[in-house]
Design an enzyme around this catalytic site. Sequence first.
Site, PDB file in Angstrom:
ATOM      1  N   ALA A  99       0.818  -1.204   0.000  1.00 45.38           N
ATOM      2  CA  ALA A  99       0.000   0.000   0.000  1.00 45.38           C
ATOM      3  C   ALA A  99       0.858   1.263   0.000  1.00 45.38           C
ATOM      4  CB  ALA A  99      -0.917  -0.016   1.217  1.00 45.38           C
ATOM      5  N   SER A 100       2.170   1.109  -0.216  1.00 38.33           N
ATOM      6  CA  SER A 100       3.062   2.263  -0.146  1.00 38.33           C
ATOM      7  C   SER A 100       2.927   3.187  -1.352  1.00 38.33           C
ATOM      8  CB  SER A 100       4.502   1.775  -0.047  1.00 38.33           C
ATOM      9  OG  SER A 100       5.394   2.823  -0.314  1.00 38.33           O
ATOM     10  N   CYS A 101       3.150   4.501  -1.142  1.00 33.49           N
ATOM     11  CA  CYS A 101       3.125   5.469  -2.232  1.00 33.49           C
ATOM     12  C   CYS A 101       4.521   5.682  -2.815  1.00 33.49           C
ATOM     13  CB  CYS A 101       2.586   6.819  -1.764  1.00 33.49           C
ATOM     14  SG  CYS A 101       0.805   6.877  -1.713  1.00 33.49           S
ATOM     15  N   ILE A 102       5.531   5.124  -2.199  1.00 28.09           N
ATOM     16  CA  ILE A 102       6.899   5.397  -2.674  1.00 28.09           C
ATOM     17  C   ILE A 102       7.544   4.111  -3.188  1.00 28.09           C
ATOM     18  CG2 ILE A 102       9.131   6.440  -2.127  1.00 28.09           C
ATOM     19  CD1 ILE A 102       7.568   7.582   0.422  1.00 28.09           C
TER      20      ILE A 102
ATOM     21  N   ASN B  31       6.957   8.887  -9.600  1.00 30.28           N
ATOM     22  CA  ASN B  31       7.293   7.542  -9.154  1.00 30.28           C
ATOM     23  C   ASN B  31       6.035   6.674  -9.046  1.00 30.28           C
ATOM     24  OD1 ASN B  31       9.042   5.470  -7.889  1.00 30.28           O
ATOM     25  ND2 ASN B  31       7.769   5.903  -6.120  1.00 30.28           N
TER      26      ASN B  31
END
Lengths: 102, 160
Positions: A99-102, B31
């Site tokens: 679920a990470s944005c990075i 990104n």
Amino acid sequence: MEKIIEGKTISVNEEGYLTNFTQWDKNIGEAISKEVNITLTPRHWQVISYLQDEFKKESPLSIRKIGKSGVVDIKEFYALFPNAPLKTATKIAGIPKPASCI
Amino acid sequence: MNEFNGEIKKMMIILSKATLENVYAAFVLANGARMEGIEAEMFFTFFGLEAVHKKKLEHLHVATVGNPAMHMPTMLGGLPGMEALATNMMKKEMEKVDMPDVHEFLEILKASGVKLWACKLAMEMFHYKKEDMIDDLDGVITVGDFYKQGSGLGTHMLFV
């Protein structure tokens, strides 16, 4: 939801991610990889087992972490799993979508 | 709707500011696109050029003046050292959420296949040379070139 993969009944979510990792085995991984048009090589399997190890450690995955893993760099990761690498690789690995944005 | 059924194929992100919060917003969007299998290209123009300037990219600051979300009187924000203080606080919080610094973020973007372009006009205006900019830069181009890069169905443009 349930889905039959390689003759086994597997629990998956609406996006096709396994919801129970204990149901995963290499044949399941192979079958999912065909669905996403990836031919798995020994390099792919190294990355997949790294992702599974991190999942077992309950350590959240991000692209930055992949780059620092020492297992694969970001460029190769994109080459191995083109189009949404982390999403695709975790799906094959039978673990939840990060679920990470990075 | 076209043949892609409205699906986003490519993000063209223009960065015109050098405040840390804007630089990060643009980087996260680029990104994030690649992570979803969407192509991404960035165009650095005006102050946004500082984000790809070798000597300046490590010294970007959060804006403390004219930023209502800082929740401090504008006059305080203008005091010496205020920007540095706010910037250090923000950097600490970013590290906690696993956010890379500007230098590392650029490396991640490049390795992820994001194209990085500098605006020719702004480069001339600030008297920057190509050697002043990071080696990972894909080139110095005009706005027309950038539009050409974005041609095709499913391309979206974003101005930060």
